[in-house]
Design a protein around this motif. Structure first.
Motif, short mmCIF file in Angstrom:
data_model
loop_
_atom_site.label_atom_id
_atom_site.label_comp_id
_atom_site.label_asym_id
_atom_site.label_seq_id
_atom_site.Cartn_x
_atom_site.Cartn_y
_atom_site.Cartn_z
N GLU A 1 35.05 -16.33 -15.05
CA GLU A 1 35.83 -15.61 -16.05
C GLU A 1 35.20 -14.25 -16.30
O GLU A 1 34.01 -14.04 -16.04
CB GLU A 1 35.95 -16.41 -17.34
CG GLU A 1 34.63 -16.74 -18.01
CD GLU A 1 34.82 -17.67 -19.20
OE1 GLU A 1 35.85 -17.56 -19.89
OE2 GLU A 1 33.94 -18.49 -19.43
N LEU A 2 36.01 -13.33 -16.79
CA LEU A 2 35.53 -11.98 -17.08
C LEU A 2 34.63 -11.98 -18.31
O LEU A 2 34.90 -12.70 -19.27
CB LEU A 2 36.70 -11.03 -17.36
CG LEU A 2 37.51 -10.53 -16.19
CD1 LEU A 2 38.62 -9.59 -16.69
CD2 LEU A 2 36.64 -9.82 -15.18
N THR A 3 33.61 -11.15 -18.27
CA THR A 3 32.80 -10.89 -19.46
C THR A 3 33.40 -9.66 -20.15
O THR A 3 34.31 -9.01 -19.61
CB THR A 3 31.34 -10.60 -19.08
OG1 THR A 3 31.32 -9.39 -18.28
CG2 THR A 3 30.72 -11.76 -18.30
N GLU A 4 32.89 -9.32 -21.30
CA GLU A 4 33.35 -8.10 -21.98
C GLU A 4 33.07 -6.87 -21.12
O GLU A 4 33.90 -5.96 -21.04
CB GLU A 4 32.72 -7.97 -23.36
CG GLU A 4 33.29 -8.93 -24.38
CD GLU A 4 34.81 -8.84 -24.50
OE1 GLU A 4 35.34 -7.72 -24.62
OE2 GLU A 4 35.46 -9.90 -24.47
N SER A 5 31.91 -6.85 -20.47
CA SER A 5 31.59 -5.72 -19.56
C SER A 5 32.58 -5.67 -18.41
O SER A 5 32.99 -4.58 -17.99
CB SER A 5 30.17 -5.86 -19.01
OG SER A 5 29.23 -5.79 -20.04
N ALA B 1 41.58 -11.36 -15.13
CA ALA B 1 42.08 -10.86 -16.42
C ALA B 1 43.06 -11.85 -17.04
O ALA B 1 43.23 -11.88 -18.26
CB ALA B 1 42.73 -9.50 -16.25
N ARG C 1 35.70 -6.73 -18.48
CA ARG C 1 36.98 -6.23 -19.01
C ARG C 1 36.97 -4.72 -19.18
O ARG C 1 37.95 -4.05 -18.88
CB ARG C 1 37.31 -6.90 -20.35
CG ARG C 1 37.72 -8.33 -20.19
CD ARG C 1 38.29 -8.91 -21.48
NE ARG C 1 38.46 -10.34 -21.33
CZ ARG C 1 39.41 -10.92 -20.63
NH1 ARG C 1 40.29 -10.19 -20.01
NH2 ARG C 1 39.48 -12.23 -20.54
N ALA C 2 35.85 -4.19 -19.65
CA ALA C 2 35.74 -2.74 -19.85
C ALA C 2 35.81 -2.01 -18.51
O ALA C 2 36.52 -1.00 -18.38
CB ALA C 2 34.44 -2.40 -20.58
#
Length: 161
Positions: A109-113, A61, A115-116
């Motif tokens: 790295e984080l994807t949007e999924s 994050a 992060r959700a």
């Protein structure tokens, strides 16, 4: 957890109360860590996450990190972290380049999924942390965190002697 294991764990804990073991800092820390891990496992399981996977998402994050950096932050081996990152990548929660931009380092790295899902998982973990703090109501939780951090910093790792 099987009933036999639960009963054995309960007997071991009860036996510890009869000696000075129940007052030994290392033993009590391990008990607290075990209870926390069990609660986190239970809270994360419905989200399809393990504790190391959650730790990986939480670390990412703050920005892209290599497997070695993630492994150190999550207290697992580099080999274990590679499996964690690969499984998260297969689920579309983490992205990393197929080819390293330089050398062998392929930061994830984080994807949007990702992060959700992290936001949902983090809510569950924060509720568990709030329950831990309730157990020491009236005491200084910040001081406890500071003291435990000082202990961790003061003790060298096994490979440092």
């Amino acid at each position: 957890m099987s009933d036999a294991r639960s009963a054995g764990d309960a007997e071991g804990a009860a036996g510890a109360d009869d000696s000075d073991l129940a007052r030994r800092l290392g033993y009590v820390l391990k008990q607290a860590q075990s209870a926390l891990r069990s609660r986190m496992d239970g809270a994360l399981r419905p989200l399809g996450l393990t504790v190391p996977q959650y730790a990986c998402l939480e670390l990412l994050a703050s920005g892209p990190l290599t497997n070695a950096e993630l492994a150190r932050g999550a207290f697992v081996t580099a080999q274990s972290m590679n499996s964690v990152v690969t499984s998260l990548q297969e689920r579309g929660l983490v992205a990393r380049e197929d080819v390293a931009p330089s050398g062998r380092r392929r930061p994830a790295e984080l994807t949007e999924s990702g992060r959700a899902l992290l936001a949902e998982a983090d809510g569950s973990v924060r509720r568990i942390e709030a329950q831990m703090i309730e157990a020491i109501a009236g005491r200084d939780a910040d001081r406890l965190v500071d003291d435990l951090s000082a202990i961790a910093e003061h003790l060298p790792s096994a490979d440092q002697g």
